[in-house]
Design an enzyme around this catalytic site. Structure first.
Site, PDB file in Angstrom:
ATOM      1  N   HIS A 148       0.813  -1.220   0.000  1.00 28.80           N
ATOM      2  CA  HIS A 148       0.000   0.000   0.000  1.00 28.80           C
ATOM      3  C   HIS A 148       0.848   1.272   0.000  1.00 28.80           C
ATOM      4  O   HIS A 148       0.335   2.355  -0.260  1.00 28.80           O
ATOM      5  CB  HIS A 148      -0.994  -0.006   1.174  1.00 28.80           C
ATOM      6  CG  HIS A 148      -0.405   0.219   2.521  1.00 28.80           C
ATOM      7  ND1 HIS A 148      -0.218  -0.787   3.433  1.00 28.80           N
ATOM      8  CD2 HIS A 148       0.031   1.337   3.133  1.00 28.80           C
ATOM      9  CE1 HIS A 148       0.288  -0.301   4.553  1.00 28.80           C
ATOM     10  NE2 HIS A 148       0.466   1.014   4.387  1.00 28.80           N
ATOM     11  N   ASP A 179       0.215  -7.540   1.182  1.00 26.81           N
ATOM     12  CA  ASP A 179       0.643  -6.159   1.451  1.00 26.81           C
ATOM     13  C   ASP A 179       2.160  -6.038   1.491  1.00 26.81           C
ATOM     14  O   ASP A 179       2.723  -5.398   2.391  1.00 26.81           O
ATOM     15  CB  ASP A 179       0.021  -5.652   2.758  1.00 26.81           C
ATOM     16  CG  ASP A 179      -0.006  -4.122   2.827  1.00 26.81           C
ATOM     17  OD1 ASP A 179       0.468  -3.490   1.858  1.00 26.81           O
ATOM     18  OD2 ASP A 179      -0.485  -3.582   3.828  1.00 26.81           O
ATOM     19  N   SER A 257       4.670   2.260   7.929  1.00 31.16           N
ATOM     20  CA  SER A 257       4.359   1.194   6.980  1.00 31.16           C
ATOM     21  C   SER A 257       5.597   0.754   6.205  1.00 31.16           C
ATOM     22  O   SER A 257       6.271   1.571   5.593  1.00 31.16           O
ATOM     23  CB  SER A 257       3.304   1.664   5.979  1.00 31.16           C
ATOM     24  OG  SER A 257       2.087   1.888   6.601  1.00 31.16           O
TER      25      SER A 257
END
Length: 582
Positions: A148, A179, A257
Protein backbone atom coordinates in the site's frame (compact mmCIF):
# COMPACT_ATOMS: atom_id res chain seq x y z
CA UNK A 1 2.28 6.66 4.37
CA UNK A 2 -1.22 6.59 5.72
CA UNK A 3 -2.14 3.02 6.52
CA UNK A 4 -5.37 1.71 5.10
CA UNK A 5 -8.71 1.80 6.96
CA UNK A 6 -10.25 -1.51 8.00
CA UNK A 7 -13.75 -0.16 7.60
CA UNK A 8 -13.82 -1.75 4.14
CA UNK A 9 -12.95 -5.15 5.57
CA UNK A 10 -15.28 -4.56 8.49
CA UNK A 11 -18.23 -4.28 6.13
CA UNK A 12 -16.85 -6.90 3.80
CA UNK A 13 -16.50 -9.59 6.45
CA UNK A 14 -18.87 -8.23 9.15
CA UNK A 15 -16.37 -9.41 11.67
CA UNK A 16 -16.47 -6.91 14.51
CA UNK A 17 -17.49 -3.52 15.72
CA UNK A 18 -13.91 -2.31 16.09
CA UNK A 19 -11.75 -1.63 13.06
CA UNK A 20 -8.11 -1.90 12.14
CA UNK A 21 -6.51 1.23 10.86
CA UNK A 22 -3.46 3.38 11.10
CA UNK A 23 -5.23 6.54 10.14
CA UNK A 24 -5.74 6.93 13.90
CA UNK A 25 -2.44 8.00 15.40
CA UNK A 26 -1.45 5.84 18.35
CA UNK A 27 0.09 7.49 21.43
CA UNK A 28 3.86 7.60 21.28
CA UNK A 29 4.26 6.24 24.81
CA UNK A 30 4.72 2.47 24.68
CA UNK A 31 3.09 0.40 27.42
CA UNK A 32 4.24 -3.13 28.01
CA UNK A 33 1.51 -5.75 27.75
CA UNK A 34 1.18 -7.65 31.02
CA UNK A 35 1.04 -11.46 30.92
CA UNK A 36 -2.32 -13.08 31.51
CA UNK A 37 -1.43 -14.42 34.93
CA UNK A 38 -0.56 -10.93 36.19
CA UNK A 39 -4.26 -10.11 36.26
CA UNK A 40 -4.62 -12.68 39.04
CA UNK A 41 -2.01 -11.07 41.28
CA UNK A 42 -2.70 -8.23 43.65
CA UNK A 43 -2.58 -4.92 41.80
CA UNK A 44 -1.52 -3.21 45.04
CA UNK A 45 1.56 -5.38 45.45
CA UNK A 46 2.40 -5.18 41.74
CA UNK A 47 2.53 -1.41 41.65
CA UNK A 48 3.89 -1.22 45.13
CA UNK A 49 7.03 -3.21 44.43
CA UNK A 50 7.68 -1.39 41.16
CA UNK A 51 8.56 1.76 43.11
CA UNK A 52 11.58 1.62 45.47
CA UNK A 53 10.28 4.66 47.34
CA UNK A 54 7.19 2.66 48.30
CA UNK A 55 9.43 -0.11 49.59
CA UNK A 56 11.20 2.32 51.87
CA UNK A 57 7.85 3.68 53.00
CA UNK A 58 6.74 0.13 53.74
CA UNK A 59 9.78 -0.56 55.91
CA UNK A 60 9.49 2.64 57.84
CA UNK A 61 5.76 3.14 58.29
CA UNK A 62 4.72 -0.32 59.36
CA UNK A 63 2.74 -0.29 62.58
CA UNK A 64 4.28 -3.47 64.03
CA UNK A 65 7.81 -3.59 65.39
CA UNK A 66 10.41 -4.80 62.89
CA UNK A 67 13.58 -6.48 64.10
CA UNK A 68 16.98 -5.48 62.77
CA UNK A 69 17.32 -8.90 61.11
CA UNK A 70 14.14 -8.34 59.05
CA UNK A 71 15.22 -4.81 58.23
CA UNK A 72 18.50 -6.23 56.85
CA UNK A 73 16.56 -8.84 54.83
CA UNK A 74 14.30 -6.18 53.43
CA UNK A 75 17.32 -4.08 52.48
CA UNK A 76 18.91 -7.11 50.74
CA UNK A 77 15.65 -7.81 48.87
CA UNK A 78 15.50 -4.20 47.82
CA UNK A 79 19.08 -4.28 46.56
CA UNK A 80 18.49 -7.52 44.65
CA UNK A 81 15.38 -6.07 43.03
CA UNK A 82 17.19 -2.87 42.13
CA UNK A 83 20.08 -4.90 40.74
CA UNK A 84 17.69 -7.05 38.69
CA UNK A 85 15.92 -3.95 37.49
CA UNK A 86 19.24 -2.41 36.54
CA UNK A 87 20.27 -5.57 34.66
CA UNK A 88 16.97 -5.61 32.75
CA UNK A 89 17.38 -1.94 31.92
CA UNK A 90 20.93 -2.60 30.71
CA UNK A 91 19.76 -5.52 28.57
CA UNK A 92 16.91 -3.43 27.16
CA UNK A 93 19.29 -0.59 26.42
CA UNK A 94 21.67 -2.98 24.65
CA UNK A 95 18.84 -4.41 22.56
CA UNK A 96 17.70 -0.91 21.68
CA UNK A 97 21.23 0.09 20.65
CA UNK A 98 21.54 -3.06 18.54
CA UNK A 99 18.23 -2.33 16.77
CA UNK A 100 19.29 1.26 16.11
CA UNK A 101 22.69 0.19 14.80
CA UNK A 102 21.08 -2.28 12.40
CA UNK A 103 18.54 0.26 11.23
CA UNK A 104 20.97 3.05 10.45
CA UNK A 105 22.37 1.36 7.35
CA UNK A 106 19.34 -0.58 6.19
CA UNK A 107 16.04 1.23 6.85
CA UNK A 108 15.01 3.78 4.20
CA UNK A 109 12.31 6.38 3.67
CA UNK A 110 10.08 5.98 0.62
CA UNK A 111 8.39 8.84 -1.23
CA UNK A 112 5.55 7.84 -3.58
CA UNK A 113 3.57 9.77 -6.14
CA UNK A 114 0.43 7.84 -7.10
CA UNK A 115 -2.69 8.26 -9.15
CA UNK A 116 -5.80 6.14 -8.71
CA UNK A 117 -8.37 5.63 -11.47
CA UNK A 118 -11.98 6.72 -11.24
CA UNK A 119 -14.30 3.74 -11.43
CA UNK A 120 -17.38 5.86 -12.05
CA UNK A 121 -15.53 7.61 -14.93
CA UNK A 122 -13.12 4.84 -15.94
CA UNK A 123 -11.63 6.79 -18.85
CA UNK A 124 -9.93 9.24 -16.47
CA UNK A 125 -7.81 9.31 -13.30
CA UNK A 126 -8.28 11.02 -9.97
CA UNK A 127 -5.95 13.74 -8.71
CA UNK A 128 -2.30 12.91 -8.12
CA UNK A 129 -1.31 12.44 -4.48
CA UNK A 130 1.93 12.13 -2.53
CA UNK A 131 2.64 9.84 0.40
CA UNK A 132 5.53 8.48 2.44
CA UNK A 133 6.44 5.16 4.01
CA UNK A 134 9.36 3.05 5.19
CA UNK A 135 11.31 0.08 3.89
CA UNK A 136 14.44 -1.94 4.56
CA UNK A 137 17.20 -3.61 2.58
CA UNK A 138 17.37 -7.39 2.17
CA UNK A 139 19.87 -9.57 0.32
CA UNK A 140 20.25 -9.14 -3.41
CA UNK A 141 20.14 -5.35 -3.33
CA UNK A 142 16.40 -5.28 -2.83
CA UNK A 143 14.14 -3.23 -0.59
CA UNK A 144 11.07 -4.63 1.14
CA UNK A 145 8.11 -2.37 1.89
CA UNK A 146 4.31 -2.54 2.04
CA UNK A 147 2.25 -2.84 -1.13
CA UNK A 148 0.00 0.00 0.00
CA UNK A 149 3.04 2.30 0.20
CA UNK A 150 3.54 2.05 -3.58
CA UNK A 151 0.04 1.06 -4.79
CA UNK A 152 -1.04 2.84 -8.00
CA UNK A 153 2.40 4.47 -8.11
CA UNK A 154 3.61 6.64 -10.94
CA UNK A 155 6.91 7.72 -9.37
CA UNK A 156 8.89 6.30 -6.41
CA UNK A 157 11.91 7.80 -4.67
CA UNK A 158 13.99 6.34 -1.82
CA UNK A 159 16.25 8.13 0.65
CA UNK A 160 18.64 6.38 3.00
CA UNK A 161 19.33 7.52 6.54
CA UNK A 162 21.72 10.43 6.84
CA UNK A 163 21.60 11.34 3.16
CA UNK A 164 19.83 14.32 1.54
CA UNK A 165 19.69 12.59 -1.86
CA UNK A 166 16.58 10.78 -3.11
CA UNK A 167 17.12 7.95 -5.57
CA UNK A 168 14.70 6.72 -8.21
CA UNK A 169 13.30 3.26 -7.43
CA UNK A 170 11.42 0.71 -9.48
CA UNK A 171 8.77 -1.68 -8.19
CA UNK A 172 10.03 -5.14 -9.12
CA UNK A 173 7.18 -7.17 -7.61
CA UNK A 174 4.08 -6.40 -5.59
CA UNK A 175 1.62 -8.62 -3.73
CA UNK A 176 -1.48 -6.79 -2.64
CA UNK A 177 -2.98 -9.77 -0.79
CA UNK A 178 -0.01 -9.94 1.58
CA UNK A 179 0.64 -6.16 1.45
CA UNK A 180 4.29 -6.56 0.42
CA UNK A 181 6.41 -5.13 -2.39
CA UNK A 182 10.01 -5.38 -3.60
CA UNK A 183 11.83 -2.28 -4.86
CA UNK A 184 15.12 -2.13 -6.77
CA UNK A 185 17.47 0.83 -7.28
CA UNK A 186 20.05 1.01 -10.06
CA UNK A 187 22.14 3.80 -8.53
CA UNK A 188 25.51 2.53 -7.26
CA UNK A 189 25.81 5.60 -5.03
CA UNK A 190 22.75 4.52 -3.07
CA UNK A 191 24.18 1.11 -2.21
CA UNK A 192 27.44 2.45 -0.79
CA UNK A 193 27.52 1.64 2.93
CA UNK A 194 24.11 -0.10 2.93
CA UNK A 195 23.69 -3.38 4.82
CA UNK A 196 20.97 -5.97 4.36
CA UNK A 197 18.80 -7.32 7.17
CA UNK A 198 18.22 -11.03 7.68
CA UNK A 199 14.77 -12.50 8.21
CA UNK A 200 14.33 -14.37 11.50
CA UNK A 201 11.61 -16.58 12.97
CA UNK A 202 8.21 -15.92 14.50
CA UNK A 203 8.82 -14.35 17.91
CA UNK A 204 7.42 -15.97 21.02
CA UNK A 205 4.73 -14.32 23.09
CA UNK A 206 6.02 -11.52 25.36
CA UNK A 207 9.26 -11.18 23.38
CA UNK A 208 10.38 -7.63 22.71
CA UNK A 209 10.62 -6.18 19.21
CA UNK A 210 11.75 -2.76 17.98
CA UNK A 211 9.77 -1.13 15.18
CA UNK A 212 11.95 1.10 13.02
CA UNK A 213 10.69 3.55 10.42
CA UNK A 214 9.75 7.09 9.53
CA UNK A 215 6.35 7.80 11.15
CA UNK A 216 4.58 11.12 10.94
CA UNK A 217 5.64 13.87 13.29
CA UNK A 218 9.22 14.18 12.07
CA UNK A 219 11.66 13.54 9.26
CA UNK A 220 14.28 11.43 11.03
CA UNK A 221 14.29 7.73 11.75
CA UNK A 222 12.23 6.53 14.74
CA UNK A 223 12.52 3.43 16.95
CA UNK A 224 9.72 2.23 19.23
CA UNK A 225 9.67 -0.82 21.49
CA UNK A 226 6.83 -3.30 21.86
CA UNK A 227 5.97 -6.75 23.14
CA UNK A 228 4.43 -9.59 21.12
CA UNK A 229 0.84 -10.03 22.29
CA UNK A 230 -0.55 -12.73 19.99
CA UNK A 231 0.04 -14.60 16.74
CA UNK A 232 -3.02 -15.49 14.66
CA UNK A 233 -4.67 -15.01 11.23
CA UNK A 234 -5.78 -11.40 10.85
CA UNK A 235 -7.60 -9.39 8.22
CA UNK A 236 -5.07 -7.59 6.03
CA UNK A 237 -6.70 -4.24 5.37
CA UNK A 238 -5.03 -3.46 2.04
CA UNK A 239 -5.61 -6.84 0.39
CA UNK A 240 -8.84 -7.75 2.21
CA UNK A 241 -7.39 -11.21 2.87
CA UNK A 242 -6.79 -13.22 6.03
CA UNK A 243 -3.19 -14.27 6.67
CA UNK A 244 -1.03 -14.78 9.72
CA UNK A 245 -0.10 -11.57 11.56
CA UNK A 246 1.65 -10.68 14.81
CA UNK A 247 0.01 -8.27 17.23
CA UNK A 248 2.37 -6.06 19.22
CA UNK A 249 1.92 -3.17 21.61
CA UNK A 250 4.36 -0.83 19.86
CA UNK A 251 3.11 2.45 18.44
CA UNK A 252 2.71 1.91 14.68
CA UNK A 253 1.77 5.23 13.13
CA UNK A 254 1.27 6.49 9.57
CA UNK A 255 4.70 6.42 7.93
CA UNK A 256 5.83 3.28 9.80
CA UNK A 257 4.36 1.19 6.98
CA UNK A 258 7.00 -1.09 5.47
CA UNK A 259 9.51 -0.63 8.28
CA UNK A 260 11.05 -3.66 9.99
CA UNK A 261 10.25 -4.99 13.45
CA UNK A 262 13.63 -6.12 14.74
CA UNK A 263 14.16 -8.83 17.33
CA UNK A 264 17.77 -9.39 18.33
CA UNK A 265 19.72 -8.88 15.13
CA UNK A 266 17.06 -10.17 12.72
CA UNK A 267 13.75 -9.03 11.28
CA UNK A 268 10.68 -10.48 12.99
CA UNK A 269 8.17 -8.80 10.66
CA UNK A 270 7.07 -5.77 8.66
CA UNK A 271 4.86 -3.08 10.23
CA UNK A 272 1.65 -2.54 8.27
CA UNK A 273 -1.46 -1.60 10.29
CA UNK A 274 -2.89 -0.92 13.74
CA UNK A 275 -6.17 -1.13 15.59
CA UNK A 276 -8.38 1.95 15.63
CA UNK A 277 -9.82 2.56 19.07
CA UNK A 278 -7.11 0.46 20.69
CA UNK A 279 -4.17 1.90 22.58
CA UNK A 280 -0.84 0.96 20.98
CA UNK A 281 -2.17 -2.15 19.25
CA UNK A 282 -0.18 -2.66 16.07
CA UNK A 283 0.32 -5.49 13.61
CA UNK A 284 3.36 -6.77 11.73
CA UNK A 285 3.57 -9.21 8.83
CA UNK A 286 5.46 -12.29 10.09
CA UNK A 287 8.48 -13.77 8.35
CA UNK A 288 6.72 -16.93 6.99
CA UNK A 289 4.45 -14.66 4.91
CA UNK A 290 7.41 -12.51 3.85
CA UNK A 291 9.49 -15.54 2.85
CA UNK A 292 6.58 -17.05 0.92
CA UNK A 293 6.24 -13.80 -1.02
CA UNK A 294 9.99 -13.46 -1.72
CA UNK A 295 10.45 -17.13 -2.68
CA UNK A 296 7.58 -16.91 -5.14
CA UNK A 297 9.11 -13.83 -6.76
CA UNK A 298 12.57 -15.46 -6.95
CA UNK A 299 11.26 -18.70 -8.46
CA UNK A 300 8.86 -17.29 -11.04
CA UNK A 301 10.02 -13.71 -11.48
CA UNK A 302 6.68 -12.34 -10.36
CA UNK A 303 4.22 -12.44 -7.49
CA UNK A 304 2.50 -15.83 -7.43
CA UNK A 305 -0.14 -15.35 -4.74
CA UNK A 306 -1.31 -17.43 -1.80
CA UNK A 307 -3.04 -20.77 -2.27
CA UNK A 308 -6.58 -21.65 -1.32
CA UNK A 309 -8.32 -25.01 -1.13
CA UNK A 310 -11.55 -23.37 -2.28
CA UNK A 311 -13.78 -24.68 0.51
CA UNK A 312 -15.87 -22.96 3.16
CA UNK A 313 -16.23 -24.87 6.42
CA UNK A 314 -18.20 -24.70 9.62
CA UNK A 315 -16.96 -25.89 13.03
CA UNK A 316 -18.07 -29.19 14.54
CA UNK A 317 -18.00 -28.16 18.19
CA UNK A 318 -21.54 -29.36 18.86
CA UNK A 319 -21.73 -32.98 20.05
CA UNK A 320 -25.07 -33.58 18.30
CA UNK A 321 -23.79 -32.66 14.83
CA UNK A 322 -20.69 -34.81 15.34
CA UNK A 323 -22.91 -37.75 16.20
CA UNK A 324 -25.16 -37.20 13.17
CA UNK A 325 -22.13 -37.22 10.86
CA UNK A 326 -20.88 -40.44 12.47
CA UNK A 327 -17.74 -39.03 14.03
CA UNK A 328 -16.18 -41.18 16.74
CA UNK A 329 -15.09 -39.69 20.07
CA UNK A 330 -11.47 -39.58 18.85
CA UNK A 331 -12.31 -37.71 15.62
CA UNK A 332 -12.18 -33.96 15.23
CA UNK A 333 -12.67 -31.83 12.14
CA UNK A 334 -14.77 -29.30 10.23
CA UNK A 335 -17.77 -29.67 7.91
CA UNK A 336 -17.59 -28.50 4.29
CA UNK A 337 -20.46 -26.12 3.53
CA UNK A 338 -19.43 -24.69 0.15
CA UNK A 339 -16.89 -25.52 -2.58
CA UNK A 340 -15.52 -23.16 -5.24
CA UNK A 341 -16.39 -24.60 -8.67
CA UNK A 342 -12.99 -23.54 -10.08
CA UNK A 343 -10.97 -25.33 -7.39
CA UNK A 344 -9.44 -28.78 -7.67
CA UNK A 345 -11.35 -29.68 -4.50
CA UNK A 346 -14.62 -29.29 -6.42
CA UNK A 347 -13.75 -32.41 -8.44
CA UNK A 348 -12.80 -34.47 -5.39
CA UNK A 349 -14.54 -33.31 -2.22
CA UNK A 350 -18.26 -33.09 -1.59
CA UNK A 351 -20.49 -30.79 0.39
CA UNK A 352 -20.95 -32.14 3.94
CA UNK A 353 -17.66 -34.03 3.90
CA UNK A 354 -15.90 -33.70 7.25
CA UNK A 355 -12.22 -32.69 6.90
CA UNK A 356 -10.34 -34.57 9.62
CA UNK A 357 -6.71 -33.75 8.80
CA UNK A 358 -4.58 -31.68 6.42
CA UNK A 359 -1.20 -33.13 5.42
CA UNK A 360 -1.39 -35.51 8.35
CA UNK A 361 -2.10 -32.78 10.92
CA UNK A 362 -5.41 -33.32 12.78
CA UNK A 363 -7.84 -30.41 12.57
CA UNK A 364 -9.69 -29.42 15.72
CA UNK A 365 -13.45 -29.08 15.88
CA UNK A 366 -12.93 -25.32 15.83
CA UNK A 367 -10.86 -25.51 12.62
CA UNK A 368 -7.46 -24.98 14.26
CA UNK A 369 -4.19 -26.91 14.15
CA UNK A 370 -1.16 -26.78 16.50
CA UNK A 371 1.28 -23.93 15.85
CA UNK A 372 3.70 -24.02 18.75
CA UNK A 373 3.58 -25.14 22.36
CA UNK A 374 0.09 -24.34 23.65
CA UNK A 375 -0.65 -22.21 20.57
CA UNK A 376 -3.08 -22.98 17.76
CA UNK A 377 -3.94 -21.39 14.43
CA UNK A 378 -6.61 -22.02 11.79
CA UNK A 379 -5.66 -24.67 9.24
CA UNK A 380 -6.09 -22.07 6.49
CA UNK A 381 -2.59 -20.93 7.42
CA UNK A 382 -1.18 -24.30 6.36
CA UNK A 383 -3.04 -24.03 3.07
CA UNK A 384 -1.84 -20.48 2.37
CA UNK A 385 1.81 -21.42 2.91
CA UNK A 386 1.71 -23.98 0.09
CA UNK A 387 3.29 -23.09 -3.25
CA UNK A 388 0.99 -22.75 -6.29
CA UNK A 389 0.19 -26.15 -7.86
CA UNK A 390 1.60 -27.96 -4.82
CA UNK A 391 -0.45 -30.92 -3.57
CA UNK A 392 -1.79 -31.68 -0.12
CA UNK A 393 -3.23 -34.82 1.45
CA UNK A 394 -6.66 -34.30 2.94
CA UNK A 395 -8.35 -36.89 5.15
CA UNK A 396 -12.14 -36.68 5.13
CA UNK A 397 -15.05 -38.55 6.67
CA UNK A 398 -17.78 -39.28 4.13
CA UNK A 399 -20.90 -41.18 5.13
CA UNK A 400 -19.08 -42.73 8.10
CA UNK A 401 -16.02 -43.88 6.11
CA UNK A 402 -12.58 -42.29 6.09
CA UNK A 403 -10.96 -41.32 2.80
CA UNK A 404 -7.68 -39.64 1.93
CA UNK A 405 -7.40 -37.52 -1.20
CA UNK A 406 -4.57 -35.65 -2.91
CA UNK A 407 -5.66 -32.13 -3.85
CA UNK A 408 -3.77 -29.58 -5.93
CA UNK A 409 -3.75 -26.10 -4.41
CA UNK A 410 -3.48 -22.79 -6.23
CA UNK A 411 -4.55 -19.17 -5.80
CA UNK A 412 -8.24 -18.64 -6.61
CA UNK A 413 -9.77 -15.40 -7.83
CA UNK A 414 -13.22 -14.34 -6.64
CA UNK A 415 -16.04 -13.63 -9.06
CA UNK A 416 -15.96 -9.95 -8.08
CA UNK A 417 -12.35 -8.73 -7.63
CA UNK A 418 -11.62 -7.35 -4.18
CA UNK A 419 -8.99 -4.91 -5.44
CA UNK A 420 -7.52 -3.72 -8.74
CA UNK A 421 -4.40 -1.76 -7.92
CA UNK A 422 -1.79 -0.79 -10.50
CA UNK A 423 -4.13 -1.17 -13.46
CA UNK A 424 -6.72 0.87 -15.29
CA UNK A 425 -10.34 -0.26 -15.08
CA UNK A 426 -11.92 -1.79 -18.18
CA UNK A 427 -14.95 -0.17 -19.80
CA UNK A 428 -16.96 -0.24 -23.00
CA UNK A 429 -19.35 2.48 -24.24
CA UNK A 430 -22.12 1.89 -26.79
CA UNK A 431 -25.05 4.22 -27.44
CA UNK A 432 -24.21 6.07 -24.23
CA UNK A 433 -24.40 2.98 -22.03
CA UNK A 434 -21.21 2.55 -19.99
CA UNK A 435 -20.51 -1.16 -19.44
CA UNK A 436 -18.02 -2.17 -16.74
CA UNK A 437 -17.18 -5.38 -14.84
CA UNK A 438 -18.42 -5.33 -11.25
CA UNK A 439 -15.54 -4.90 -8.78
CA UNK A 440 -15.35 -3.93 -5.15
CA UNK A 441 -13.31 -0.79 -6.00
CA UNK A 442 -16.31 0.26 -8.11
CA UNK A 443 -18.59 -0.21 -5.09
CA UNK A 444 -16.14 1.75 -2.93
CA UNK A 445 -16.85 4.78 -5.10
CA UNK A 446 -20.20 5.02 -3.30
CA UNK A 447 -18.30 6.34 -0.30
CA UNK A 448 -16.92 5.29 3.05
CA UNK A 449 -20.23 3.64 3.96
CA UNK A 450 -20.43 1.86 0.60
CA UNK A 451 -21.84 -1.32 2.12
CA UNK A 452 -25.05 0.52 3.01
CA UNK A 453 -25.17 3.06 0.18
CA UNK A 454 -24.36 0.99 -2.92
CA UNK A 455 -27.07 -1.06 -4.73
CA UNK A 456 -27.97 -3.94 -2.41
CA UNK A 457 -28.15 -6.52 -5.21
CA UNK A 458 -24.64 -5.70 -6.43
CA UNK A 459 -23.26 -5.73 -2.90
CA UNK A 460 -24.68 -9.18 -2.16
CA UNK A 461 -23.22 -10.61 -5.35
CA UNK A 462 -19.84 -9.05 -4.66
CA UNK A 463 -19.62 -10.66 -1.24
CA UNK A 464 -21.27 -14.05 -1.79
CA UNK A 465 -21.37 -15.25 -5.40
CA UNK A 466 -18.77 -17.74 -6.65
CA UNK A 467 -17.53 -18.00 -10.25
CA UNK A 468 -18.93 -20.82 -12.36
CA UNK A 469 -16.36 -20.64 -15.15
CA UNK A 470 -12.87 -19.27 -15.74
CA UNK A 471 -12.55 -15.54 -16.59
CA UNK A 472 -16.19 -14.95 -15.66
CA UNK A 473 -17.24 -11.38 -14.84
CA UNK A 474 -20.48 -9.72 -13.82
CA UNK A 475 -20.97 -6.98 -16.43
CA UNK A 476 -23.17 -4.06 -15.37
CA UNK A 477 -24.37 -0.77 -16.85
CA UNK A 478 -22.63 1.73 -14.57
CA UNK A 479 -24.33 4.83 -16.02
CA UNK A 480 -26.13 6.21 -19.07
CA UNK A 481 -24.62 9.18 -20.95
CA UNK A 482 -27.83 10.86 -22.05
CA UNK A 483 -28.75 11.18 -25.72
CA UNK A 484 -31.85 10.89 -27.87
CA UNK A 485 -30.92 7.27 -28.65
CA UNK A 486 -31.18 6.18 -24.99
CA UNK A 487 -33.90 8.47 -23.64
CA UNK A 488 -36.16 6.50 -21.31
CA UNK A 489 -33.46 3.95 -20.53
CA UNK A 490 -31.67 6.00 -17.85
CA UNK A 491 -33.20 3.91 -15.05
CA UNK A 492 -31.47 0.80 -16.36
CA UNK A 493 -28.19 1.88 -14.76
CA UNK A 494 -26.65 -0.44 -12.12
CA UNK A 495 -28.28 -3.53 -13.63
CA UNK A 496 -26.36 -6.61 -14.75
CA UNK A 497 -26.27 -7.56 -18.44
CA UNK A 498 -27.22 -11.23 -18.78
CA UNK A 499 -27.49 -11.76 -22.56
CA UNK A 500 -26.78 -10.02 -25.87
CA UNK A 501 -29.13 -11.14 -28.66
CA UNK A 502 -29.80 -14.35 -26.75
CA UNK A 503 -26.13 -15.19 -26.06
CA UNK A 504 -25.07 -15.34 -22.40
CA UNK A 505 -22.37 -12.81 -21.51
CA UNK A 506 -19.20 -14.31 -19.98
CA UNK A 507 -17.29 -11.10 -19.34
CA UNK A 508 -16.81 -7.55 -20.61
CA UNK A 509 -14.55 -8.64 -23.46
CA UNK A 510 -17.21 -11.11 -24.62
CA UNK A 511 -19.91 -8.42 -24.44
CA UNK A 512 -17.72 -6.05 -26.48
CA UNK A 513 -17.21 -8.70 -29.17
CA UNK A 514 -20.91 -9.56 -29.31
CA UNK A 515 -21.90 -5.92 -29.83
CA UNK A 516 -19.06 -4.93 -32.15
CA UNK A 517 -19.60 -7.98 -34.38
CA UNK A 518 -23.40 -7.77 -34.39
CA UNK A 519 -24.83 -8.35 -37.89
CA UNK A 520 -28.49 -8.15 -36.91
CA UNK A 521 -30.74 -5.17 -37.52
CA UNK A 522 -31.68 -4.89 -33.84
CA UNK A 523 -29.61 -5.18 -30.67
CA UNK A 524 -31.31 -6.70 -27.65
CA UNK A 525 -29.80 -6.88 -24.16
CA UNK A 526 -31.41 -8.94 -21.38
CA UNK A 527 -30.82 -7.40 -17.97
CA UNK A 528 -31.58 -8.08 -14.31
CA UNK A 529 -35.20 -8.28 -13.16
CA UNK A 530 -36.33 -9.31 -16.64
CA UNK A 531 -35.60 -5.81 -18.02
CA UNK A 532 -34.83 -5.51 -21.74
CA UNK A 533 -32.77 -2.93 -23.62
CA UNK A 534 -33.50 -2.86 -27.39
CA UNK A 535 -31.93 -0.57 -30.01
CA UNK A 536 -31.64 -0.18 -33.77
CA UNK A 537 -28.05 -1.30 -34.16
CA UNK A 538 -26.85 1.08 -36.89
CA UNK A 539 -28.56 4.10 -35.32
CA UNK A 540 -26.95 3.25 -31.99
CA UNK A 541 -23.51 2.90 -33.57
CA UNK A 542 -23.77 6.33 -35.23
CA UNK A 543 -24.95 7.89 -31.96
CA UNK A 544 -21.98 6.44 -30.08
CA UNK A 545 -19.38 8.60 -31.83
CA UNK A 546 -21.44 11.77 -31.20
CA UNK A 547 -21.87 10.91 -27.52
CA UNK A 548 -18.13 10.33 -27.11
CA UNK A 549 -17.35 13.69 -28.70
CA UNK A 550 -19.92 15.51 -26.55
CA UNK A 551 -18.48 14.05 -23.33
CA UNK A 552 -14.83 14.46 -24.45
CA UNK A 553 -14.11 10.74 -24.19
CA UNK A 554 -11.17 9.69 -26.35
CA UNK A 555 -12.16 6.06 -26.91
CA UNK A 556 -15.29 3.94 -26.71
CA UNK A 557 -13.34 1.18 -24.96
CA UNK A 558 -10.47 0.83 -22.52
CA UNK A 559 -6.96 0.17 -23.78
CA UNK A 560 -7.04 -3.55 -22.92
CA UNK A 561 -10.21 -4.09 -24.98
CA UNK A 562 -8.87 -1.90 -27.78
CA UNK A 563 -5.73 -4.01 -28.06
CA UNK A 564 -7.78 -7.20 -28.17
CA UNK A 565 -10.09 -5.76 -30.82
CA UNK A 566 -7.12 -4.72 -32.94
CA UNK A 567 -5.52 -8.15 -32.58
CA UNK A 568 -8.80 -9.80 -33.51
CA UNK A 569 -9.17 -7.55 -36.55
CA UNK A 570 -5.60 -8.41 -37.62
CA UNK A 571 -6.28 -12.13 -37.28
CA UNK A 572 -9.50 -11.88 -39.30
CA UNK A 573 -7.73 -9.89 -42.00
CA UNK A 574 -4.93 -12.45 -42.17
CA UNK A 575 -7.45 -15.30 -42.37
CA UNK A 576 -9.35 -13.53 -45.19
CA UNK A 577 -6.11 -12.95 -47.06
CA UNK A 578 -5.14 -16.62 -46.75
CA UNK A 579 -8.56 -17.70 -47.99
CA UNK A 580 -8.29 -15.37 -51.00
CA UNK A 581 -4.87 -16.76 -51.92
CA UNK A 582 -6.16 -20.31 -51.78
Amino acid sequence: MLLRSIRTVEHLRRISASSVSAYLTSPSLVTRALPTESALSSPISRFYYSNPRNENRHTTTTSSPVSSRWRISIRHMSRRRNAAKGSAATAGSAAYSSAVDLAMDSVVKIFTVSTSPSYFLPWQNKSQRESMGSGFVISGRRIITNAHVVADHSFVLVRKHGSPIKHRAKVEAIGHECDLAVLVIDSEVFWEGMNSLELGDIPLLREEVFVVGYPQGGDNISVTKGVVSRVEPTQYVHGATQLMAIQIDAAINPGNSGGPAIMGNKVAGVAFQNLAGGENIGYIIPTPVIKHFINGVEESGKYTGFCSMGVSCQPMENAQIRSIYQMSSEMTGVLISKINPLSDAHKILKKEDVILAFDGVPIGNDGTVPLRKKERITFDHMVSMKKPNETAFVKVLREGKEHEFCITLRPLQPLVPVHQFDQLPSYYIFAGFVFVPLTQPYLHEYGEDWYNTCPRRLCERALRDLPEKSNQQLVIISQVLMDDINTGFERLAELQVKKVNGVEVDNLRHLCQLIENCDAENLKLDLDDGRVLALKYQDARLATSLILKRHRIASAMSSDLLIEQNNLATELAAASCSTALV
